[in-house]
Structure formats: C-alpha cells, structure tokens
Design a protein around this motif. Structure first.
Motif, PDB file in Angstrom:
ATOM      1  N   GLU A 129       0.771  -1.288  -0.005  1.00 31.40           N
ATOM      2  CA  GLU A 129       0.113  -0.019  -0.243  1.00 31.40           C
ATOM      3  C   GLU A 129       0.977   1.261   0.081  1.00 31.40           C
ATOM      4  OE1 GLU A 129      -0.410  -2.443   2.393  1.00 31.40           O
ATOM      5  OE2 GLU A 129      -1.960  -3.481   1.237  1.00 31.40           O
ATOM      6  N   GLN A 130       2.231   1.241   0.440  1.00 26.67           N
ATOM      7  CA  GLN A 130       3.054   2.328   0.544  1.00 26.67           C
ATOM      8  C   GLN A 130       3.908   2.474  -0.844  1.00 26.67           C
ATOM      9  OE1 GLN A 130       1.514   2.953   3.399  1.00 26.67           O
ATOM     10  NE2 GLN A 130       3.188   4.156   3.989  1.00 26.67           N
ATOM     11  N   VAL A 131       3.588   1.566  -1.851  1.00 28.23           N
ATOM     12  CA  VAL A 131       4.185   1.755  -3.220  1.00 28.23           C
ATOM     13  C   VAL A 131       3.066   2.752  -3.999  1.00 28.23           C
ATOM     14  CG1 VAL A 131       4.970   0.816  -5.252  1.00 28.23           C
ATOM     15  CG2 VAL A 131       5.651  -0.335  -2.846  1.00 28.23           C
ATOM     16  N   LYS A 132       3.904   3.718  -4.378  1.00 31.99           N
ATOM     17  CA  LYS A 132       3.037   4.649  -4.897  1.00 31.99           C
ATOM     18  C   LYS A 132       3.164   4.796  -6.356  1.00 31.99           C
ATOM     19  CE  LYS A 132       0.887   5.718  -0.871  1.00 31.99           C
ATOM     20  NZ  LYS A 132      -0.112   5.250  -0.932  1.00 31.99           N
ATOM     21  N   LYS A 133       4.253   4.851  -7.055  1.00 34.06           N
ATOM     22  CA  LYS A 133       4.483   4.903  -8.666  1.00 34.06           C
ATOM     23  C   LYS A 133       5.564   4.112  -8.989  1.00 34.06           C
ATOM     24  CE  LYS A 133       3.525   7.821 -12.069  1.00 34.06           C
ATOM     25  NZ  LYS A 133       2.203   7.811 -12.672  1.00 34.06           N
TER      26      LYS A 133
END
Length: 86
Positions: free
Chosen positions: A62-66
């Motif tokens: 969930e902390q991976v954004k792009k």
C-alpha cells in the motif's frame, strides 16, 4: 505492467525525503490470491561488507505509489532508521 525481475534494477525512493532506500531483495506474495503484499529491501552493508548487514526493510504494498522508468516511489512518512544511519 512491471515484472518482478525488473524491480531489482530500479532505485526505491522515499517520497517524504527523497532518500534512496536500497535494492529490492524479495517480494512477499499471498499464496492464496497471488497478490503482492510487500517488497523487501536489502539491508545496507556495513564497514565495506566485512561485518555483514543490518536488517532488511519491509515496505507494505500500500506504500508503493508509483513505478517509473528508473525508480519506484514509496511513501514512508515515519521511516525508522537504525541508530547511526540517520
């Protein structure tokens, strides 16, 4: 779409402070659903690699954004760095 093997060649960068966090070592995958749960980053080597490494860092998916061409951006608001590595 990105392949798991491509992650090892990308820099993992924290959006909060721009820090490079280290190379991807592994992925945690749910065996029932096949979904990625987290990425595991290799701990940095200490003292020129002679005395081993610290602890690996686990980043929840969930902390991976792009995903970019050269980097993966993650959002770690409260990054806990081991003492002496701040």
């Amino acid at each position: 779409m990105i392949k798991a093997t491509q992650l090892s060649s990308k820099d993992i960068v924290n959006l909060t402070d721009g820090a490079k966090l280290g190379p991807v070592k592994d992925l945690h995958i749910d065996p029932e659903t096949g979904k990625v749960l987290a990425i595991v980053l290799q701990a940095p080597r200490r003292y020129l690699g002679l005395l081993g490494a610290g602890r690996d860092m686990i980043i929840p998916w969930e902390q991976v954004k792009k995903f970019g061409k050269d980097a993966v951006l993650v959002d770690l608001q409260n990054l806990d760095m081991p003492k002496g590595e701040e």
